[in-house]
Scaffold this active site. Structure first.
Site, mmCIF file in Angstrom:
data_model
loop_
_atom_site.group_PDB
_atom_site.id
_atom_site.type_symbol
_atom_site.label_atom_id
_atom_site.label_comp_id
_atom_site.label_asym_id
_atom_site.label_seq_id
_atom_site.Cartn_x
_atom_site.Cartn_y
_atom_site.Cartn_z
ATOM 1 N N ARG A 52 -11.291 3.958 -4.727
ATOM 2 C CA ARG A 52 -10.744 4.941 -3.797
ATOM 3 C C ARG A 52 -9.549 4.336 -3.069
ATOM 4 O O ARG A 52 -9.662 3.850 -1.954
ATOM 5 C CB ARG A 52 -11.811 5.381 -2.802
ATOM 6 N N ARG A 102 -5.126 -6.053 1.671
ATOM 7 C CA ARG A 102 -4.034 -5.893 2.623
ATOM 8 C C ARG A 102 -4.193 -6.841 3.821
ATOM 9 O O ARG A 102 -3.197 -7.322 4.382
ATOM 10 C CB ARG A 102 -3.942 -4.439 3.085
ATOM 11 N N TYR A 153 -5.930 -6.781 -8.031
ATOM 12 C CA TYR A 153 -4.917 -6.101 -7.238
ATOM 13 C C TYR A 153 -3.665 -6.960 -7.177
ATOM 14 O O TYR A 153 -3.725 -8.187 -7.240
ATOM 15 C CB TYR A 153 -5.411 -5.867 -5.804
ATOM 16 N N ASP A 182 -6.188 3.937 -0.912
ATOM 17 C CA ASP A 182 -5.772 4.584 0.326
ATOM 18 C C ASP A 182 -4.429 5.289 0.179
ATOM 19 O O ASP A 182 -3.730 5.122 -0.823
ATOM 20 C CB ASP A 182 -5.663 3.551 1.452
#
Length: 271
Positions: free
Chosen positions: A65, A212, A125, A67
């Site tokens: 999911r 992040r 990522y 952002d």
């Protein structure tokens, strides 16, 4: 550690078969992956295109999911359908009715017991940083602009302590719903090519905003705002305040999802 309840996977509808596709998207214009009531999400656009193509009401399930503003190169998505469209033809069919910032790159038939989210054994990522006095006109939507000078060597030296299995409780933003904050990072590296910095992280799973927060903390270390021991301190204490900022969403990309099924990697991520 408390044992988690078994994952319950809903059974597919009778008469349907399951298709798995790989989706890439520029998340700039979307409120994230997951369908929402008052904003446009990638899931909604994909479901509408699939429903139009098949003549059915299609609901898709994504592996992650992402952002608002986050991008994907390797979002894996499954759905059940009665359509006779060959799985490997879905990219060609869907890309004619999807907007240019969403592309389906591959498709394959998969077992009805396969689940794009619950069967994932790991993800990677990529976080991109443009470190220059002026922002990049070409990469403005895909990298975080940092005009300050960075000590890249210090940033690189601070990262290895994150590799391995740790309690990453300090690396979760408010609103996270994970039942456990224990995660395993298999690899993490920060590469530099001129003004472009690329942070690549692979692990078994990630907490809400975890990558992040890692990227933002590395940046704060590089700017001298916090000490290079900040990562280790956060692991030891579980204190979010030991870490730095949460880096902007625009620099983040879901790069690849890994599964036990070898055919998934061979079919969806073969370049």
């Amino acid at each position: 550690m408390t044992e988690l309840p078994p994952i319950i996977k809903p059974d597919p509808k009778p008469g349907t078969h399951r298709v798995l596709i790989r989706v890439s998207y520029d998340g700039t214009a979307y409120a994230g992956w997951q369908r929402q009531q008052n904003a446009l999400a990638v899931q909604q656009v994909l479901e509408e295109a699939l429903s139009k193509l098949t003549g059915e009401t299609i609901t898709v399930t994504g592996s992650s999911r992402t952002d608002a503003g986050v991008h994907a190169l390797g979002q894996c998505v499954h759905f059940d359908t009665c359509s006779r469209i060959p799985a490997d033809k879905y990219p060609f069919a869907l890309n004619t009715c999807l907007p240019a910032d969403i592309r389906v790159l591959a498709g394959m038939d998969i077992s009805s017991q396969f689940h794009a989210r619950f069967d994932a054994k790991g993800k990677s990522y990529t976080y991109r940083i443009h470190n220059a006095p002026h922002a990049s006109a070409l990469m403005r939507n895909f990298s975080a602009h940092v005009p300050q000078n960075l000590d890249v060597s210090l940033m690189q030296q601070s990262l290895p302590c994150l590799i391995g299995t740790h309690d990453f409780a300090a690396f979760q933003a408010a609103g996270g719903t994970a039942k456990t904050t224990i995660r395993t990072l298999e690899s993490i590296q920060l590469l530099q090519n001129g003004p472009e910095l690329t942070l690549m992280v692979r692990g078994n799973a990630f907490l809400y905003n975890m990558v992040r927060i890692i990227a933002g903390t590395a940046l704060d270390i590089g700017m001298g705002r916090i000490p290079p021991e900040a990562f280790q301190k956060a692991l030891d204490t579980g204190d979010r305040l030991a870490l730095g900022i949460t880096a902007p969403a625009c620099g983040l990309e879901l790069t690849q999802v890994y599964y036990q099924h070898p055919s998934v990697g061979q079919n969806l991520f073969a370049e």
